[in-house]
Design a protein around this motif. Structure first.
Motif, PDB file in Angstrom:
ATOM      1  N   GLY A 295       0.812  -1.209   0.000  1.00  0.00           N
ATOM      2  CA  GLY A 295       0.000   0.000   0.000  1.00  0.00           C
ATOM      3  C   GLY A 295       0.847   1.262   0.000  1.00  0.00           C
ATOM      4  O   GLY A 295       0.686   2.127  -0.854  1.00  0.00           O
ATOM      5  N   ILE A 296       1.775   1.382   0.951  1.00  0.00           N
ATOM      6  CA  ILE A 296       2.598   2.586   1.062  1.00  0.00           C
ATOM      7  C   ILE A 296       3.534   2.728  -0.133  1.00  0.00           C
ATOM      8  O   ILE A 296       3.788   3.842  -0.606  1.00  0.00           O
ATOM      9  CB  ILE A 296       3.392   2.590   2.399  1.00  0.00           C
ATOM     10  N   VAL A 297       4.019   1.595  -0.674  1.00  0.00           N
ATOM     11  CA  VAL A 297       4.878   1.649  -1.862  1.00  0.00           C
ATOM     12  C   VAL A 297       4.102   2.199  -3.060  1.00  0.00           C
ATOM     13  O   VAL A 297       4.580   3.077  -3.780  1.00  0.00           O
ATOM     14  CB  VAL A 297       5.466   0.256  -2.174  1.00  0.00           C
ATOM     15  N   SER A 298       2.894   1.697  -3.267  1.00  0.00           N
ATOM     16  CA  SER A 298       2.053   2.215  -4.351  1.00  0.00           C
ATOM     17  C   SER A 298       1.724   3.688  -4.122  1.00  0.00           C
ATOM     18  O   SER A 298       1.670   4.480  -5.064  1.00  0.00           O
ATOM     19  CB  SER A 298       0.753   1.412  -4.451  1.00  0.00           C
ATOM     20  N   GLY A 299       1.520   4.057  -2.848  1.00  0.00           N
ATOM     21  CA  GLY A 299       1.227   5.446  -2.526  1.00  0.00           C
ATOM     22  C   GLY A 299       2.381   6.382  -2.832  1.00  0.00           C
ATOM     23  O   GLY A 299       2.184   7.469  -3.387  1.00  0.00           O
ATOM     24  N   LEU A 300       3.600   5.970  -2.488  1.00  0.00           N
ATOM     25  CA  LEU A 300       4.772   6.802  -2.769  1.00  0.00           C
ATOM     26  C   LEU A 300       4.997   6.947  -4.273  1.00  0.00           C
ATOM     27  O   LEU A 300       5.343   8.023  -4.763  1.00  0.00           O
ATOM     28  CB  LEU A 300       6.011   6.197  -2.102  1.00  0.00           C
ATOM     29  N   TYR A 301       4.801   5.845  -5.003  1.00  0.00           N
ATOM     30  CA  TYR A 301       4.927   5.906  -6.463  1.00  0.00           C
ATOM     31  C   TYR A 301       3.889   6.873  -7.054  1.00  0.00           C
ATOM     32  O   TYR A 301       4.228   7.731  -7.882  1.00  0.00           O
ATOM     33  CB  TYR A 301       4.749   4.511  -7.061  1.00  0.00           C
ATOM     34  N   SER A 302       2.634   6.761  -6.617  1.00  0.00           N
ATOM     35  CA  SER A 302       1.570   7.637  -7.124  1.00  0.00           C
ATOM     36  C   SER A 302       1.807   9.080  -6.721  1.00  0.00           C
ATOM     37  O   SER A 302       1.507  10.012  -7.487  1.00  0.00           O
ATOM     38  CB  SER A 302       0.211   7.168  -6.604  1.00  0.00           C
ATOM     39  N   PHE A 303       2.344   9.291  -5.515  1.00  0.00           N
ATOM     40  CA  PHE A 303       2.660  10.639  -5.048  1.00  0.00           C
ATOM     41  C   PHE A 303       3.691  11.294  -5.965  1.00  0.00           C
ATOM     42  O   PHE A 303       3.522  12.445  -6.392  1.00  0.00           O
ATOM     43  CB  PHE A 303       3.185  10.569  -3.608  1.00  0.00           C
ATOM     44  N   CYS A 304       4.759  10.560  -6.274  1.00  0.00           N
ATOM     45  CA  CYS A 304       5.798  11.101  -7.170  1.00  0.00           C
ATOM     46  C   CYS A 304       5.240  11.359  -8.560  1.00  0.00           C
ATOM     47  O   CYS A 304       5.544  12.380  -9.190  1.00  0.00           O
ATOM     48  CB  CYS A 304       6.972  10.131  -7.235  1.00  0.00           C
ATOM     49  N   PHE A 305       4.431  10.421  -9.051  1.00  0.00           N
ATOM     50  CA  PHE A 305       3.793  10.590 -10.361  1.00  0.00           C
ATOM     51  C   PHE A 305       2.945  11.862 -10.371  1.00  0.00           C
ATOM     52  O   PHE A 305       2.997  12.655 -11.322  1.00  0.00           O
ATOM     53  CB  PHE A 305       2.925   9.365 -10.668  1.00  0.00           C
ATOM     54  N   ALA A 306       2.155  12.078  -9.303  1.00  0.00           N
ATOM     55  CA  ALA A 306       1.273  13.247  -9.231  1.00  0.00           C
ATOM     56  C   ALA A 306       2.063  14.550  -9.179  1.00  0.00           C
ATOM     57  O   ALA A 306       1.680  15.545  -9.813  1.00  0.00           O
ATOM     58  CB  ALA A 306       0.359  13.135  -8.010  1.00  0.00           C
ATOM     59  N   ILE A 307       3.166  14.559  -8.446  1.00  0.00           N
ATOM     60  CA  ILE A 307       4.000  15.764  -8.368  1.00  0.00           C
ATOM     61  C   ILE A 307       4.535  16.124  -9.751  1.00  0.00           C
ATOM     62  O   ILE A 307       4.512  17.290 -10.175  1.00  0.00           O
ATOM     63  CB  ILE A 307       5.172  15.559  -7.383  1.00  0.00           C
ATOM     64  N   GLY A 308       5.028  15.130 -10.496  1.00  0.00           N
ATOM     65  CA  GLY A 308       5.513  15.380 -11.854  1.00  0.00           C
ATOM     66  C   GLY A 308       4.404  15.860 -12.764  1.00  0.00           C
ATOM     67  O   GLY A 308       4.599  16.786 -13.560  1.00  0.00           O
ATOM     68  N   PHE A 309       3.228  15.247 -12.640  1.00  0.00           N
ATOM     69  CA  PHE A 309       2.082  15.626 -13.477  1.00  0.00           C
ATOM     70  C   PHE A 309       1.683  17.074 -13.227  1.00  0.00           C
ATOM     71  O   PHE A 309       1.466  17.846 -14.173  1.00  0.00           O
ATOM     72  CB  PHE A 309       0.907  14.684 -13.184  1.00  0.00           C
ATOM     73  N   ILE A 310       1.580  17.448 -11.962  1.00  0.00           N
ATOM     74  CA  ILE A 310       1.166  18.818 -11.615  1.00  0.00           C
ATOM     75  C   ILE A 310       2.193  19.829 -12.091  1.00  0.00           C
ATOM     76  O   ILE A 310       1.847  20.858 -12.687  1.00  0.00           O
ATOM     77  CB  ILE A 310       0.960  18.939 -10.097  1.00  0.00           C
ATOM     78  N   PHE A 311       3.458  19.541 -11.822  1.00  0.00           N
ATOM     79  CA  PHE A 311       4.525  20.474 -12.211  1.00  0.00           C
ATOM     80  C   PHE A 311       4.511  20.743 -13.712  1.00  0.00           C
ATOM     81  O   PHE A 311       4.546  21.894 -14.158  1.00  0.00           O
ATOM     82  CB  PHE A 311       5.883  19.911 -11.789  1.00  0.00           C
TER      83      PHE A 311
END
Length: 391
Positions: free
Chosen positions: A140-156
């Motif tokens: 769960g936390i691994v998928s969350g960290l991956y999605s968090f990084c993906f979202a940061i790149g997407f927003i930027f």
């Protein structure tokens, strides 16, 4: 204090075995995705392409990302995943570089198809690698960290892309080219050994991953509906243009804020159970956006919707792979990307049709229906898909 040490221990596990490298790759993939689809639509509109054709061309990206993900599972067995990702990145980057220079409608469509197809190799590849390296009690936390990084790149990239487009129309399209090429390079330098997909085993993988796939479809459907139609909904409600950015921005902030805490909790309480709870919460937060006319209240419910809907992607990914043997994980991540892509493809089309037929207030009616169908399906099939206990 015990909870703090447990959280610290899980964070250490979440970055061990070079998983942090794959989070960086997720950041670059998000950066590419944040430019390609939104800015491609802007570029087509600036070139006087009609809304119907813009919708078709934009949807083709997600459609062929879905098709490509299924082909990855069939074609990459007994092949080095690093080579497959490199080929996919080069294909997508080349099409992205040509896109702003093209002037033909069919060529634009073909290039979007190629970009979606190429990115599917990287999406499936990195998610397969990530969960091959992940312990059962930290999925769960691994998928969350991956999605968090993906979202940061997407927003930027989505925020800066429009600014760069004003400067030079071709310039922002260089960003995904660089980001996509960096992904396989980073993996190649950090994983020296060959990473071979095993031969596909016999067995019913679909039965084990069905609930996760429903979550992926639901997330893709809802996310693209919000991004594409929520501004139109607010315009029809006669809000000024400056308010549109606030509403979408607060949803994205909520999504980022909710992802890591909810995925951490899911490793303790159960991922499927947590997924059910946040989807149930999503029903009420989305209803709040529709029911309340006050803009401040809509901002609050937009934030709450982001906090509930954002974690659906990583939780669904974790639920998809948690019951799979390692040789089945490529099939699981391929099916997951397929379901997400199909949801993203048809979400805006079906939701906009509902708005046209029944009125502006029905923007999220189909999303809510899918939420309810998910909850009903889980209730009916309860006990059929048992999860492995977490430590």
């Amino acid at each position: 204090m015990a909870n703090y040490y447990e959280f610290k221990r899980k964070c250490i596990f979440a970055v061990s075995k070079k998983k942090w490298v794959l989070y960086i790759v997720g950041l670059f993939l998000g950066t590419a995705m944040g430019i390609i689809n939104p800015l491609a639509s802007t570029h087509l509109e600036k070139n006087n392409v009609g809304n119907l054709y813009i919708g078709i061309i934009s949807s083709s990206f997600f459609l062929f990302m879905s098709i490509g993900s299924i082909l990855m599972d069939k074609r990459m067995r007994n092949k080095d995943i690093k080579g497959v990702m490199l080929l996919g990145a080069l294909i997508a980057a080349g099409a992205c570089g040509i896109f702003p220079l093209a002037t033909n409608l069919f060529l634009w469509l073909f290039l979007m198809v190629i970009m979606g197809f190429g990115i599917s190799a990287d999406m499936v590849g990195v998610q397969t690698m990530l969960h091959n390296l992940t312990e059962d009690n930290t999925r769960g936390i691994v998928s969350g960290l991956y999605s968090f990084c993906f979202a940061i790149g997407f927003i930027f990239s989505s925020v800066t892309g429009t600014q760069l487009y004003v400067y030079r129309t071709w310039f922002p399209f260089m960003v995904p080219i660089v980001a996509l090429i960096l992904c396989p390079i980073i993996i190649r330098f950090n994983f020296k050994e060959k990473l071979i997909f095993p031969e596909k085993p016999e067995g019913n993988v679909l039965g084990k991953v069905f609930i996760g796939l429903q979550g992926a479809f639901l997330y893709g459907f809802t996310e693209t509906t919000l991004i594409t139609l929520y501004p139109i909904f607010l315009l029809h409600e006669e809000y000024v243009l400056s308010y549109l950015g606030y509403a979408l921005g607060i949803f994205v902030v909520g999504s980022i804020v909710g992802t890591i805490p909810m995925t951490y909790i899911s490793d303790k309480l159960g991922r499927k159970k947590t997924l059910i709870v946040i989807i149930l919460i999503s029903v009420f937060t989305v209803l709040g956006i529709i029911i309340f006319n006050n803009f401040a209240l809509r901002l609050i419910f937009s934030f709450l919707s982001g906090a509930a809907i954002g974690p659906i992607y990583p939780l669904s990914l974790a639920v998809t792979v948690e019951n799979l043997d390692k040789e089945d994980i490529p099939s699981g991540t391929s099916l997951f990307t397929f379901a997400y892509g199909i949801g993203s493809t048809i979400g805006p089309v079906i939701s906009s049709t509902a708005m046209s037929l029944f009125g502006n207030d029905y923007i999220f009616s189909v999303c809510l229906l899918i939420f309810v169908v998910f909850l009903f399906t889980v209730y009916v099939k309860r006990g059929k898909y048992e999860v492995k206990p977490t430590l």
